[in-house]
Write an enzyme that holds these catalytic residues in place. Structure first.
Site, PDB file in Angstrom:
ATOM      1  N   LYS A 105      29.998  24.745   2.643  1.00 36.00           N
ATOM      2  CA  LYS A 105      30.031  23.673   2.715  1.00 36.00           C
ATOM      3  C   LYS A 105      31.763  22.707   3.159  1.00 36.00           C
ATOM      4  O   LYS A 105      32.145  23.325   2.575  1.00 36.00           O
ATOM      5  CB  LYS A 105      30.055  22.975   1.129  1.00 36.00           C
ATOM      6  CG  LYS A 105      29.939  21.477   1.525  1.00 36.00           C
ATOM      7  CD  LYS A 105      30.779  21.046  -0.448  1.00 36.00           C
ATOM      8  CE  LYS A 105      31.824  21.168  -0.347  1.00 36.00           C
ATOM      9  NZ  LYS A 105      32.505  21.082  -1.744  1.00 36.00           N
TER      10      LYS A 105
ATOM     11  N   ASN B  86      37.119  38.776   8.142  1.00 33.25           N
ATOM     12  CA  ASN B  86      35.683  38.699   7.386  1.00 33.25           C
ATOM     13  C   ASN B  86      36.052  38.742   6.285  1.00 33.25           C
ATOM     14  O   ASN B  86      36.829  39.242   5.680  1.00 33.25           O
ATOM     15  CB  ASN B  86      36.142  40.083   8.041  1.00 33.25           C
ATOM     16  CG  ASN B  86      34.891  41.088   7.629  1.00 33.25           C
ATOM     17  OD1 ASN B  86      33.527  40.757   8.355  1.00 33.25           O
ATOM     18  ND2 ASN B  86      34.417  41.562   6.427  1.00 33.25           N
TER      19      ASN B  86
ATOM     20  N   ARG C  97       0.701  -1.203  -0.027  1.00 32.27           N
ATOM     21  CA  ARG C  97       0.131   0.087   0.433  1.00 32.27           C
ATOM     22  C   ARG C  97       0.957   1.144   0.082  1.00 32.27           C
ATOM     23  O   ARG C  97       0.886   2.597   0.214  1.00 32.27           O
ATOM     24  CB  ARG C  97      -1.326   0.253   1.156  1.00 32.27           C
ATOM     25  CG  ARG C  97      -2.341  -0.847   0.663  1.00 32.27           C
ATOM     26  CD  ARG C  97      -3.317  -0.811   1.954  1.00 32.27           C
ATOM     27  NE  ARG C  97      -3.021  -1.418   3.168  1.00 32.27           N
ATOM     28  CZ  ARG C  97      -3.879  -1.291   4.201  1.00 32.27           C
ATOM     29  NH1 ARG C  97      -3.952  -0.111   4.659  1.00 32.27           N
ATOM     30  NH2 ARG C  97      -3.019  -1.625   5.731  1.00 32.27           N
TER      31      ARG C  97
ATOM     32  N   TYR D 288      36.704  24.591  -7.105  1.00 32.71           N
ATOM     33  CA  TYR D 288      35.915  22.752  -8.260  1.00 32.71           C
ATOM     34  C   TYR D 288      36.679  23.293  -9.784  1.00 32.71           C
ATOM     35  O   TYR D 288      36.397  24.500 -10.265  1.00 32.71           O
ATOM     36  CB  TYR D 288      34.085  22.613  -8.305  1.00 32.71           C
ATOM     37  CG  TYR D 288      33.690  21.688  -8.857  1.00 32.71           C
ATOM     38  CD1 TYR D 288      35.167  19.997  -8.864  1.00 32.71           C
ATOM     39  CD2 TYR D 288      32.710  21.360  -9.587  1.00 32.71           C
ATOM     40  CE1 TYR D 288      33.770  19.140  -9.453  1.00 32.71           C
ATOM     41  CE2 TYR D 288      32.559  20.259 -10.732  1.00 32.71           C
ATOM     42  CZ  TYR D 288      32.930  19.090 -10.251  1.00 32.71           C
ATOM     43  OH  TYR D 288      32.951  17.778 -11.073  1.00 32.71           O
TER      44      TYR D 288
ATOM     45  N   ASN E  83       1.264   1.935   6.711  1.00 36.24           N
ATOM     46  CA  ASN E  83       0.923   1.076   5.769  1.00 36.24           C
ATOM     47  C   ASN E  83       0.883   1.884   4.250  1.00 36.24           C
ATOM     48  O   ASN E  83       0.896   1.325   2.974  1.00 36.24           O
ATOM     49  CB  ASN E  83      -0.415   0.352   6.098  1.00 36.24           C
ATOM     50  CG  ASN E  83      -0.190  -0.275   7.569  1.00 36.24           C
ATOM     51  OD1 ASN E  83       0.307  -1.462   6.763  1.00 36.24           O
ATOM     52  ND2 ASN E  83      -1.042  -0.392   8.103  1.00 36.24           N
TER      53      ASN E  83
ATOM     54  N   SER F 219      34.738  42.420  -0.717  1.00 32.05           N
ATOM     55  CA  SER F 219      33.631  42.719  -1.477  1.00 32.05           C
ATOM     56  C   SER F 219      34.223  41.754  -3.154  1.00 32.05           C
ATOM     57  O   SER F 219      34.837  41.827  -3.318  1.00 32.05           O
ATOM     58  CB  SER F 219      32.265  42.994  -1.769  1.00 32.05           C
ATOM     59  OG  SER F 219      32.197  43.385  -0.160  1.00 32.05           O
TER      60      SER F 219
HETATM   61  C1  UD1 Z   1      -0.296  -7.828  13.167  1.00 32.77           C
HETATM   62  C2  UD1 Z   1      -0.942  -9.122  14.300  1.00 32.77           C
HETATM   63  C3  UD1 Z   1      -2.238  -7.880  14.587  1.00 32.77           C
HETATM   64  C4  UD1 Z   1      -1.590  -6.752  14.986  1.00 32.77           C
HETATM   65  C5  UD1 Z   1      -1.484  -6.097  14.413  1.00 32.77           C
HETATM   66  C6  UD1 Z   1      -1.166  -4.384  15.003  1.00 32.77           C
HETATM   67  C7  UD1 Z   1      -0.012 -10.751  13.420  1.00 32.77           C
HETATM   68  C8  UD1 Z   1      -0.676 -11.990  13.126  1.00 32.77           C
HETATM   69  N1  UD1 Z   1      -1.578 -10.131  13.260  1.00 32.77           N
HETATM   70  O1  UD1 Z   1      -1.278  -7.706  11.529  1.00 32.77           O
HETATM   71  O2  UD1 Z   1      -2.836  -8.984  15.365  1.00 32.77           O
HETATM   72  O3  UD1 Z   1      -2.765  -6.092  15.345  1.00 32.77           O
HETATM   73  O4  UD1 Z   1      -0.141  -6.110  13.185  1.00 32.77           O
HETATM   74  O5  UD1 Z   1      -0.584  -3.960  13.675  1.00 32.77           O
HETATM   75  O6  UD1 Z   1       0.930 -11.153  13.744  1.00 32.77           O
HETATM   76  N2  UD1 Z   1       6.160  -9.592   8.951  1.00 32.77           N
HETATM   77  C9  UD1 Z   1       6.856 -10.427   8.407  1.00 32.77           C
HETATM   78  N3  UD1 Z   1       6.332 -11.873   7.542  1.00 32.77           N
HETATM   79  C10 UD1 Z   1       5.619 -12.004   7.596  1.00 32.77           C
HETATM   80  C11 UD1 Z   1       4.452 -11.133   7.881  1.00 32.77           C
HETATM   81  C12 UD1 Z   1       4.742 -10.569   8.617  1.00 32.77           C
HETATM   82  O7  UD1 Z   1       7.944  -9.912   8.324  1.00 32.77           O
HETATM   83  O8  UD1 Z   1       5.069 -13.486   6.900  1.00 32.77           O
HETATM   84  C13 UD1 Z   1       6.210  -8.774   9.054  1.00 32.77           C
HETATM   85  C14 UD1 Z   1       5.579  -7.216   8.604  1.00 32.77           C
HETATM   86  O9  UD1 Z   1       6.268  -6.954   7.449  1.00 32.77           O
HETATM   87  C15 UD1 Z   1       4.908  -5.615   9.287  1.00 32.77           C
HETATM   88  C16 UD1 Z   1       4.591  -6.975  11.032  1.00 32.77           C
HETATM   89  O10 UD1 Z   1       5.313  -8.470  10.314  1.00 32.77           O
HETATM   90  O11 UD1 Z   1       6.059  -5.642   9.613  1.00 32.77           O
HETATM   91  C17 UD1 Z   1       3.266  -7.073  10.329  1.00 32.77           C
HETATM   92  O12 UD1 Z   1       2.766  -7.417   9.731  1.00 32.77           O
HETATM   93  P1  UD1 Z   1       1.729  -7.444   8.634  1.00 32.77           P
HETATM   94  O13 UD1 Z   1       1.105  -8.589   7.702  1.00 32.77           O
HETATM   95  O14 UD1 Z   1       1.409  -6.034   9.103  1.00 32.77           O
HETATM   96  O15 UD1 Z   1       0.653  -7.989  10.754  1.00 32.77           O
HETATM   97  P2  UD1 Z   1      -1.318  -7.483  10.258  1.00 32.77           P
HETATM   98  O16 UD1 Z   1      -2.047  -7.980   9.775  1.00 32.77           O
HETATM   99  O17 UD1 Z   1      -1.351  -6.177  10.480  1.00 32.77           O
HETATM  100 CA    CA Z   2       0.417  -4.265   9.596  1.00 25.63          CA
END
Ligand code: UD1
Ligand code: CA
Length: 450
Positions: free
Chosen positions: A334, A360, A15, A370, A227, A388
């Site tokens: 710089k 001054n 997103r 450069y 997001n 100046s």
């Molecule tokens: C998650 C939580 C949710 C919480 C919310 C808060 C879970 C299942 N859900 O949901 O309860 O309210 O965050 O923002 O944990 N990521 C990985 N690998 C993956 C999936 C995710 O590294 O396979 C990382 C993402 O990059 C992100 C974070 O984990 O930084 C959260 O993942 P995201 O998919 O945003 O979880 P939410 O659905 O928002």
């Molecule tokens: Ca999230």
């Protein structure tokens, strides 16, 4: 508190509509993942681990550039947060102590909050989850409690209508003994609406084993997750509001706080005054009692105590102003050291230079640093007077207490105490101006009649 930090940063962040990994988008001049990792700066952390996936190579490079001791693991497919935690298992083979899971896109978790979670651990909770009361719970996971005990976390997609009515939400931050966290994460299944391995399921699995889970809460602003670009702008605004407040608490006068922009590492001393519309890009230190006047832009520079900068000044990386220096309007500095009490008050460019104390520099002076290929240095001594519109063609050295005449193009070094004059001698043509005016005015009249 000595704790392992696990930062999840494998998600795509679709997103954001970006060609760059989400966690590398910047807040206050630093990638958001640097903010997330920054929580460790004031805590005793035994290890920091980052799980990368989408854009893994660039995220890895950025993280290692912050600190080469950070361990980076790859999650080749984003199968869920529990799966992501499992990718970090090799870092915990012999680990003792606790681990906490953070998200790379949730940059504002405070060290105090992690300390509160660690306290809850000490008070007997096996698993501690950071929750918040959401104004609009939207699609957050909901925390299901029984009295003081957290029994389960249900994801929005899997929640019943009654569960969706709960406003106590999951921030995603979870703390437990590292071994417990890893063991439970590995047993999580993916039989749910998203078909993902949910880290949140470790609460229910733990509860079934007789482990206790507790909730620690924080403000919604602290758990702000990013997001979209709109979220990024909100995060920037949150950061700036905090930074302005903190500067004022530390004794900095901000005449119009909302118009001053800080970076993640801006440092401003007590009794400094910052006028409206000033931007501090990364790497700026301003000592106490300095004044930064309106519409100035500073980056990678140091401003000594009592110095006055601007209005409309630009300090670029490597500008080092000693105490009581004056840099005036439309001056760019710089990679230059400006000595105590030196003045560059108007319309000048000082680059790759050393300027001695109490020198001054007159209006319109340029260090011609450069040659189209190489950069060269200009060295100007103490108590020098640069007239100046002097062009200092580097490499060049101007000795102490030397002078340059206005309009001089300096191409040879000027010894101490000498005066450099390098300009054409003036000649006055008697009456020529008057004759020329008459001729031109007559021509104008002729054109009008035309
Ligand atoms: C998650 C939580 C949710 C919480 C919310 C808060 C879970 C299942 N859900 O949901 O309860 O309210 O965050 O923002 O944990 N990521 C990985 N690998 C993956 C999936 C995710 O590294 O396979 C990382 C993402 O990059 C992100 C974070 O984990 O930084 C959260 O993942 P995201 O998919 O945003 O979880 P939410 O659905 O928002
Ligand atoms: Ca999230």
């Amino acid at each position: 508190m000595s704790i392992h930090l696990i930062v999840l940063a494998a998600g795509e962040g679709s997103r954001m509509e970006s060609d760059h990994p989400k966690v590398l988008h910047e807040i206050a001049g630093a990638p958001m993942i640097a903010h997330a990792l920054g929580v460790a700066d004031t805590l005793e952390v035994s290890a920091r681990v980052v799980v990368v996936g989408h854009g893994g190579d660039t995220v890895r490079a950025t993280v290692l550039n912050l600190d080469e001791d950070i361990r980076v693991f790859e999650q080749p497919e984003q199968l869920g947060t529990a799966h992501a935690v499992s990718m970090a298992a090799p870092a915990f083979k012999d680990a003792t102590g606790d681990a906490v899971v953070l998200y790379g896109d949730t940059p504002f978790i405070r060290p105090e909050t992690l300390t509160a979670m660690a306290d809850a651990r000490k008070n007997g909770a096996d698993i501690v989850v950071l929750g918040f009361n959401a104004a609009d719970p939207a699609r957050y996971g909901r925390l299901i409690t029984d009295g003081n005990t957290l029994t389960r976390i249900v994801e929005w997609k899997d929640a019943t209508k009654a569960e969706r009515a709960i406003t106590l939400c999951n921030s995603g931050v979870i703390m437990a003994e590292a071994a417990t966290l890893l063991r439970l994460s590995a047993t999580v299944g993916n039989d749910n609406a998203a078909g993902e391995y949910y880290l949140t399921d470790i609460v229910e699995l733990g509860h079934a084993e007789g482990l206790t889970a507790k909730v620690v809460t924080c403000s919604e602003a602290e758990t702000l997750g990013i997001n979209t670009r709109a979220d990024l702008a909100v995060a920037e605004a949150v950061f700036q509001a905090n930074a302005r407040h903190e500067a004022m608490v530390n004794g900095v006068t901000l005449q119009a706080p909302d118009s001053v922009y800080f970076s993640y590492d801006t440092h401003i001393g007590r009794d400094a005054i910052v006028e409206p519309n000033v931007i501090f890009a990364p790497g700026v230190t301003v000592e106490s009692g300095a004044t930064i006047r309106a519409f100035s832009h500073l980056e990678g520079c140091h401003v000594g105590s009592g110095a006055v900068v601007g209005p409309y000044a630009r300090l670029r990386p490597g500008a080092e102003l000693s105490n009581n220096v004056k840099i005036g309007n439309f001056v760019e500095v710089k990679n230059a050291q400006i000595g105590d009490g030196a003045k560059v008050n108007h319309l000048s460019y000082i680059g790759d230079a050393e300027v001695g104390a109490d020198t001054n520099i007159g209006a319109g002076t340029i260090t011609c640093n450069y040659d189209g290929v190489f950069k060269h240095k200009t060295i100007i001594g103490k108590r020098v007077f640069i007239g100046s519109n002097t062009m200092l063609v580097a490499p060049i050295t101007i000795g102490d207490e030397a002078m340059t005449a206005t309009g001089t193009i300096v191409t040879r070094d000027v010894p101490d105490g000498d005066m450099a004059i390098g300009r054409h001698r003036q000649e006055n043509k008697t009456g020529l101006a008057r004759r020329l005016f008459q001729k031109l005015r007559a021509a104008k009249v002729a054109v009008k009649k035309g």
